[in-house]
Scaffold this motif. Sequence first.
Motif, mmCIF file in Angstrom:
data_model
loop_
_atom_site.group_PDB
_atom_site.id
_atom_site.type_symbol
_atom_site.label_atom_id
_atom_site.label_comp_id
_atom_site.label_asym_id
_atom_site.label_seq_id
_atom_site.Cartn_x
_atom_site.Cartn_y
_atom_site.Cartn_z
ATOM 1 N N GLU A 1 0.845 -1.215 0.000
ATOM 2 C CA GLU A 1 0.000 0.000 0.000
ATOM 3 C C GLU A 1 0.874 1.256 0.000
ATOM 4 O O GLU A 1 0.570 2.251 -0.659
ATOM 5 N N GLY A 2 1.971 1.201 0.754
ATOM 6 C CA GLY A 2 2.882 2.349 0.793
ATOM 7 C C GLY A 2 3.496 2.609 -0.571
ATOM 8 O O GLY A 2 3.587 3.763 -1.027
ATOM 9 N N LEU A 3 3.885 1.543 -1.238
ATOM 10 C CA LEU A 3 4.491 1.678 -2.569
ATOM 11 C C LEU A 3 3.508 2.320 -3.556
ATOM 12 O O LEU A 3 3.860 3.237 -4.314
ATOM 13 N N ALA A 4 2.266 1.863 -3.518
ATOM 14 C CA ALA A 4 1.260 2.417 -4.438
ATOM 15 C C ALA A 4 1.032 3.908 -4.150
ATOM 16 O O ALA A 4 0.954 4.729 -5.074
ATOM 17 N N LEU A 5 0.940 4.261 -2.874
ATOM 18 C CA LEU A 5 0.723 5.677 -2.524
ATOM 19 C C LEU A 5 1.935 6.528 -2.891
ATOM 20 O O LEU A 5 1.801 7.653 -3.376
ATOM 21 N N ALA A 6 3.136 5.992 -2.636
ATOM 22 C CA ALA A 6 4.351 6.752 -2.970
ATOM 23 C C ALA A 6 4.425 6.957 -4.478
ATOM 24 O O ALA A 6 4.762 8.052 -4.953
ATOM 25 N N ASN A 7 4.093 5.921 -5.244
ATOM 26 C CA ASN A 7 4.099 6.061 -6.704
ATOM 27 C C ASN A 7 3.122 7.137 -7.167
ATOM 28 O O ASN A 7 3.372 7.845 -8.128
ATOM 29 N N ARG A 8 2.009 7.231 -6.462
ATOM 30 C CA ARG A 8 0.973 8.180 -6.877
ATOM 31 C C ARG A 8 1.295 9.612 -6.452
ATOM 32 O O ARG A 8 0.967 10.557 -7.164
ATOM 33 N N TRP A 9 1.955 9.782 -5.279
ATOM 34 C CA TRP A 9 2.039 11.134 -4.721
ATOM 35 C C TRP A 9 3.442 11.676 -4.491
ATOM 36 O O TRP A 9 3.614 12.884 -4.329
ATOM 37 N N HIS A 10 4.456 10.839 -4.433
ATOM 38 C CA HIS A 10 5.768 11.351 -4.023
ATOM 39 C C HIS A 10 6.351 12.300 -5.070
ATOM 40 O O HIS A 10 6.451 11.945 -6.253
ATOM 41 N N ASN A 11 6.717 13.489 -4.609
ATOM 42 C CA ASN A 11 7.297 14.536 -5.469
ATOM 43 C C ASN A 11 6.355 14.986 -6.586
ATOM 44 O O ASN A 11 6.808 15.452 -7.632
ATOM 45 N N VAL A 12 5.058 14.825 -6.353
ATOM 46 C CA VAL A 12 4.065 15.357 -7.293
ATOM 47 C C VAL A 12 3.650 16.737 -6.773
ATOM 48 O O VAL A 12 3.099 16.853 -5.677
ATOM 49 N N ARG A 13 3.954 17.757 -7.552
ATOM 50 C CA ARG A 13 3.750 19.155 -7.116
ATOM 51 C C ARG A 13 4.308 19.333 -5.692
ATOM 52 O O ARG A 13 5.489 19.088 -5.481
ATOM 53 N N HIS A 14 3.498 19.762 -4.700
ATOM 54 C CA HIS A 14 4.053 20.017 -3.365
ATOM 55 C C HIS A 14 3.924 18.812 -2.419
ATOM 56 O O HIS A 14 4.096 18.935 -1.215
ATOM 57 N N ASN A 15 3.606 17.659 -2.972
ATOM 58 C CA ASN A 15 3.400 16.474 -2.123
ATOM 59 C C ASN A 15 4.654 15.605 -2.071
ATOM 60 O O ASN A 15 5.359 15.465 -3.066
ATOM 61 N N ARG A 16 4.891 15.035 -0.901
ATOM 62 C CA ARG A 16 5.991 14.066 -0.763
ATOM 63 C C ARG A 16 5.508 12.928 0.144
ATOM 64 O O ARG A 16 4.645 13.126 1.009
ATOM 65 N N TYR A 17 6.091 11.779 -0.056
ATOM 66 C CA TYR A 17 5.631 10.616 0.714
ATOM 67 C C TYR A 17 6.572 10.318 1.895
ATOM 68 O O TYR A 17 7.797 10.411 1.759
ATOM 69 N N ALA A 18 5.967 9.958 3.025
ATOM 70 C CA ALA A 18 6.738 9.565 4.212
ATOM 71 C C ALA A 18 6.322 8.169 4.677
ATOM 72 O O ALA A 18 5.140 7.813 4.626
ATOM 73 N N VAL A 19 7.303 7.412 5.127
ATOM 74 C CA VAL A 19 7.064 6.098 5.726
ATOM 75 C C VAL A 19 6.791 6.335 7.218
ATOM 76 O O VAL A 19 7.561 7.036 7.883
ATOM 77 N N ILE A 20 5.693 5.746 7.746
ATOM 78 C CA ILE A 20 5.261 6.139 9.097
ATOM 79 C C ILE A 20 4.803 4.945 9.948
ATOM 80 O O ILE A 20 3.600 4.652 10.035
ATOM 81 N N PRO A 21 5.732 4.242 10.597
ATOM 82 C CA PRO A 21 5.288 3.307 11.640
ATOM 83 C C PRO A 21 4.805 4.139 12.835
ATOM 84 O O PRO A 21 5.448 5.121 13.196
ATOM 85 N N ARG A 22 3.657 3.772 13.418
ATOM 86 C CA ARG A 22 3.053 4.666 14.426
ATOM 87 C C ARG A 22 4.008 4.938 15.591
ATOM 88 O O ARG A 22 4.272 6.072 15.933
ATOM 89 N N PHE A 23 4.482 3.890 16.232
ATOM 90 C CA PHE A 23 5.586 3.940 17.195
ATOM 91 C C PHE A 23 6.027 2.511 17.435
ATOM 92 O O PHE A 23 5.266 1.568 17.160
ATOM 93 N N SER A 24 7.238 2.325 17.947
ATOM 94 C CA SER A 24 7.765 0.962 18.082
ATOM 95 C C SER A 24 6.862 0.103 18.948
ATOM 96 O O SER A 24 6.802 -1.112 18.769
ATOM 97 N N LEU A 25 6.160 0.743 19.885
ATOM 98 C CA LEU A 25 5.252 -0.014 20.753
ATOM 99 C C LEU A 25 4.230 -0.798 19.932
ATOM 100 O O LEU A 25 3.893 -1.934 20.274
ATOM 101 N N SER A 26 3.749 -0.210 18.839
ATOM 102 C CA SER A 26 2.681 -0.863 18.065
ATOM 103 C C SER A 26 3.193 -1.499 16.776
ATOM 104 O O SER A 26 2.390 -1.811 15.895
ATOM 105 N N CYS A 27 4.518 -1.701 16.673
ATOM 106 C CA CYS A 27 5.094 -2.263 15.440
ATOM 107 C C CYS A 27 6.069 -3.388 15.763
ATOM 108 O O CYS A 27 7.006 -3.189 16.559
ATOM 109 N N THR A 28 5.883 -4.526 15.125
ATOM 110 C CA THR A 28 6.853 -5.615 15.301
ATOM 111 C C THR A 28 8.135 -5.275 14.520
ATOM 112 O O THR A 28 8.098 -4.462 13.585
ATOM 113 N N PRO A 29 9.248 -5.918 14.873
ATOM 114 C CA PRO A 29 10.471 -5.702 14.088
ATOM 115 C C PRO A 29 10.252 -6.023 12.605
ATOM 116 O O PRO A 29 10.839 -5.378 11.736
ATOM 117 N N GLU A 30 9.376 -6.995 12.316
ATOM 118 C CA GLU A 30 9.116 -7.333 10.898
ATOM 119 C C GLU A 30 8.441 -6.168 10.172
ATOM 120 O O GLU A 30 8.725 -5.892 9.004
#
Length: 428
Positions: A177-206
């Motif tokens: 899903e991130g790849l599709a969104l980045a392809n659609r929006w990253h560096n398009v006009r004033h938009n840029r894409y960021a990768v965003i794990p909420r916080f390590s508490l809610s994210c597994t190492p995988e």
Amino acid sequence: MTIYRGTFLDTPDDPFAGGSLRSESDGALAVDQAGTIVRRGSYPSVRSAYPDDEVVDLTGGLVLPGFVDTHVHFPQVRVIGALGMPLLDWLDQCALPEEAKLADTGYAEGVARDFVSGLTSAGTTTALVFGSHFAGAVDALFTEADRVGLRCTSGLVVSDRILREDLFTSPERAHDEGLALANRWHNVRHNRYAVIPRFSLSCTPELLASCASLQEQFPDLWFTSHINENVVEIDTVKKLFDDAEHYLHTYSEAGLVGRRSIFAHNVHPTHDELVDLAAADASVAHCPTSNSALGSGLFPLRTHVEHGVRVALGSDVGAGTGFSLFKEGLQAYFMQQLLGDEGLSLTAAHLLHLATAAGADALGLADTVGQFSEGHEFDALWLRPAEGTTLDVALRHAHSTEDALAKAFALGTPADVAQTWVAGAQIG
Ligand code: GUN
Ligand code: ZN
């Protein structure tokens, strides 16, 4: 060419490194069709260079660089103002139930309109935005930011444990899903894409590894997450990642800490984390009203500055109490005063710098926005309070431009922001 006439304040020389406020009373900026400032100076000098061009009169009040909000949550605009809860209770009871509603893209579209207009009407022209857990909602955010012309860096928020289950993803889905969104929006006009794990508490190492693999595929994506906000959160992260030396290590181990990484809060860092953040050239988003509202703690700004860690301001809406970086600047000032000898006493120039040029720098936009130098784009807000308001009285009785700026931070609200521009185009 358009000539903007007014009193322009900015901080091209960092006040944390000995610089001071730059002001141009009855000044002018000549801005070309592309929105770039091609000439600055006194109004008579700029006018004589361009005698036939349109003049936009912004005299009365102050013209400031557009605010740069380096940490704000799109799905939380409708839950601003909850009182009395620490972070994890507030997430469970207040933020996450609302965030779950953004599974409905129609609902998310309404939230996106509320959110973007909240930013622009507060004078914010650039934002690093925590998106939604739902790809359709993130698409709705970019669509609205793009329609309005806000400079928006955002992305899909991902989690796969210790959160509401309806917000969970998997490492594979997060990546795709991130790849599709980045392809659609990253560096398009004033938009840029960021990768965003909420916080390590809610994210597994995988899941963190899948975030890193997306960044490898798209090497100029941005990265943001939370760190060291609340003592219970920090203890929980320590238990979940028993090999990690500290909270930052949970991200650096996955390869997620670098020049394009911005960590929100960092209220309780260790010495080693500050050293590592500085060495990695990463940035910290300081969120003063949120840290106050959730009782997270008093941000150690002095130690960040002493370690050479880049710091900018974030509203952290919806734990933060509004979109205005005037309010965040004032609260940052209050908290440093309350820290006594450990605090860093801030001037109005520091507050403006934190709200503008420092954010631009954190977001890699220092050569584009955050100040009114020639070659920069005209991103600006016009602070023009209604006649007879206390801010109007205060500005008219200010004894210097620095004094006027302090009054702007003490009293300014979104109601006092008359107009907002990005690259010379009015967006609010
Ligand atoms: N940590 C994880 N999620 C959040 C959030 O939504 N707000 C704040 N302030 N901290 C968080
Ligand atoms: Zn946050």
